[in-house]
Design an enzyme around this catalytic site. Sequence first.
Site, short mmCIF file in Angstrom:
data_model
loop_
_atom_site.label_atom_id
_atom_site.label_comp_id
_atom_site.label_asym_id
_atom_site.label_seq_id
_atom_site.Cartn_x
_atom_site.Cartn_y
_atom_site.Cartn_z
N ASP A 150 67.74 39.86 38.52
CA ASP A 150 67.12 41.11 38.94
C ASP A 150 66.88 42.06 37.77
O ASP A 150 65.94 42.86 37.80
CB ASP A 150 68.00 41.77 40.00
CG ASP A 150 67.30 42.93 40.70
OD1 ASP A 150 66.06 42.94 40.76
OD2 ASP A 150 68.01 43.83 41.19
N HIS A 181 57.57 41.38 41.47
CA HIS A 181 58.97 41.44 41.04
C HIS A 181 59.82 40.48 41.87
O HIS A 181 60.68 39.76 41.34
CB HIS A 181 59.50 42.86 41.18
CG HIS A 181 60.99 42.99 41.00
ND1 HIS A 181 61.63 42.75 39.80
CD2 HIS A 181 61.97 43.33 41.89
CE1 HIS A 181 62.93 42.94 39.95
NE2 HIS A 181 63.16 43.28 41.21
N HIS A 240 65.18 39.98 48.09
CA HIS A 240 66.16 40.96 47.63
C HIS A 240 65.63 42.40 47.55
O HIS A 240 66.40 43.35 47.60
CB HIS A 240 66.71 40.54 46.26
CG HIS A 240 65.87 40.97 45.11
ND1 HIS A 240 64.73 40.31 44.75
CD2 HIS A 240 66.01 42.01 44.25
CE1 HIS A 240 64.18 40.92 43.71
NE2 HIS A 240 64.94 41.95 43.38
N ASP A 241 64.31 42.59 47.45
CA ASP A 241 63.75 43.94 47.40
C ASP A 241 62.65 44.16 48.44
O ASP A 241 61.83 45.08 48.30
CB ASP A 241 63.19 44.24 46.00
CG ASP A 241 64.20 44.89 45.09
OD1 ASP A 241 65.16 45.51 45.60
OD2 ASP A 241 64.07 44.77 43.85
N HIS A 260 58.75 47.64 41.99
CA HIS A 260 59.44 46.96 43.10
C HIS A 260 58.43 46.46 44.13
O HIS A 260 58.30 47.00 45.23
CB HIS A 260 60.46 47.89 43.76
CG HIS A 260 61.66 48.16 42.90
ND1 HIS A 260 61.82 49.33 42.19
CD2 HIS A 260 62.75 47.39 42.64
CE1 HIS A 260 62.97 49.28 41.53
NE2 HIS A 260 63.55 48.12 41.78
#
Length: 549
Positions: free
Chosen positions: A452, A299, A335-336, A295
Site C-alpha cells: 500500500d 491505486h 483495500h481502498d 485513491h
Amino acid sequence: MPIPSRFTISAIGNRDTATRADEEISTLEYIMDASNPLRELLSDAQLESLRTLRMSLLRGDRRHASVPDSLWNMPKNNDRDFLIREYSGVATTPQKKWSSLRNLYKAKGVVSYLKKATREPKNEIFQAPKEWEQLPSQNKDRLREVLSWSSLSSPEKKWNSLRKFYKAKGVVSYLKRASRESQNEIFQAPKEWEQLPSQNKDRLREVLSWSSLSKWDFDVFEVDEITNGKPLLFIGWAIMASPSSQEAMGIQDSIDKNNIDGSGYDFSELGLSIEKLINFLRTIEEKYTRENPYHNNTHGADVLQTFHTLLQMGGLEFVDSKLETFAMLIAAAIHDVGHPGRSNAFQINAKTDVALYYNDKSVLENMHASLAFRLLLGSKKQEELNFLDFCKEEELKKVRSMIIEGVLHTDMSQHFINISKVKGMCVDIDEAEEVSKENKEMALYYFLHMADISGQAKPHPLFINWTERITEELYAQGDEEKSLELPVSPLCDRDNHNVSKSQLSFVNYIVKPAFDLMGEFIPLVRDEVMPVLEDNLNYWKTEVNATEE
C-alpha cells in the site's frame, strides 16, 4: 499431418461411393497419424482395427468398412458434428466441442464409438433409460434443457475437470489449435477484452503475462491506459484467474509452461467461479472513486499487483493454503474501495457519517471492508458477484477474517504499532523451529501494508507519478479543510508545504526502514527493492538541495 482440404462439411451428404471412401480413408489416416495428440488415447487393438478398416476401404471392400458411412447416415447429433467439424478444421461452439470430445475420447476412444455406431441403436450408444422413450415430447424437450451438460455443471467446474483430464492425456496442442474466440468462452475472459482494439490486446498479452505481472517495475499506468480505465478488472483477472486468464488471452508461453513451472495460482481448484470473480472485480472497480487523483482504481490495481509480486518474491512461504493466498489477494483488490479522497483525520474532524458509524476507529478501512462484503453477504447481496459461494462455513469465516484484518492493517496510523509487532515476530521466528500460524498471518498483513505504501519504492518515473497524485489529493483536502474551518492536516497546506522535503522524510523515516525490515523475511526485497529506494532517496536529496540553493 494436415487435415485434407477436400474433407469439408459441404462434401458430406451427396457424394458417390468412391469419393466417400476416399474421404473416409483420409479421416482414418488423420486419426492414426503419430502427430495427432488424440492418437495416444487409442489402444493398440483399436489402432489395429483402424488399420484393418483402412485396408478394406483401399481394396474397395465396404462389407467390413461401413463404419464411417453409417456415421454419416445417423440422425444429426453433436458427436457426428464434432467428427465432421473437427476433422475439417471448422470451428464449433466450445460447449459442443468439449462435451463431444469428452463423450468420444474419455472412456472408449474413437474406434469403440465407431464400432457401436454401426451395430447398435442410438439409444444404446448413449445408454438412455427405456423410460426416456415413454415420455411425452414436451417432457423430453424440457429434460434436454435441465439435464444438459452446461445446466448440470458450471462452465468453470466443467472446464477444470476437462482441463485436468486432457493435460494428462496430452491434448494440450488441441488448445493451441482452438480459435481465440473459443478460448475466451472456455476460459471466461471479461467481456471488456473483446471490446479492446487488436493492438491493445497484443500489448496486454505482454504486460499481463505471468512473468510481467511478477515484476517490481510493473507499470500500472500503462495498463490503465490500454484497458480504457479498467486496470483493476484486468490485473485482478490476470492474477486471480491465472493460468486460465493467460490462456484466454492466447499467451502461448503460459499454455506451454502451465503446470510445469507453477505459473499461476489456479484457484479454480477451490471451486472458484471465474465468471463471478470477474463480475465482482468489475463492480469493485466501479465503486472506486476514479475522480480521486490517488485513491482510485489504479491505486487498487497497483497494490494488488505489488502484493502479488511480494508473494512471488518469497512471501508465499508464509501461506499455508491456496484459500489464504486468495483471501489476501482479494484484500489487496478491495483495500481502498469507496475511498472519498479525504483521510481518516478529515472524517473524524468533520464528524462525517462514516466516522460516526465506525466510532473514529480505522474509519475508512472499516468502510472499505464492509462495502465489499455487503455485495457478497447479507440482505442486499448480489448472487452474481458472490465468488465465495464455493466456501464451506468455516472456510468463509477464515476468508472473511483474513480479508478484514488485511484491510485494517493498511491504516497508516497503525504503521509504527505494526512495525513493533513485526520486530517482535522476528525475534519469535529466530527462537522457534518453525513459524507459528499467528506470525505467518501477521507477516501477510504486513506485506499488504507495504504494498500500500510502495509508491515511493517503485523505479523512475513511477514514483514521481505517485508523488504528483498524492500531493494533488492532499492539497484538495487541505483546501476543503480551510473552507470548513477545520484543522489543516499535515502535508495538505499547498501554501506551506515543500514536496521534496516531505517525500525525503517519508522515504527516509517510513518507507525505507519498513522495507528493510521486510527484507528479513524476503531476501529478494533487499536485492531488488532496496537499491531502487536508495536511488529515489538520492533523487529527493538532490531536489531538496536544489530548492535551498
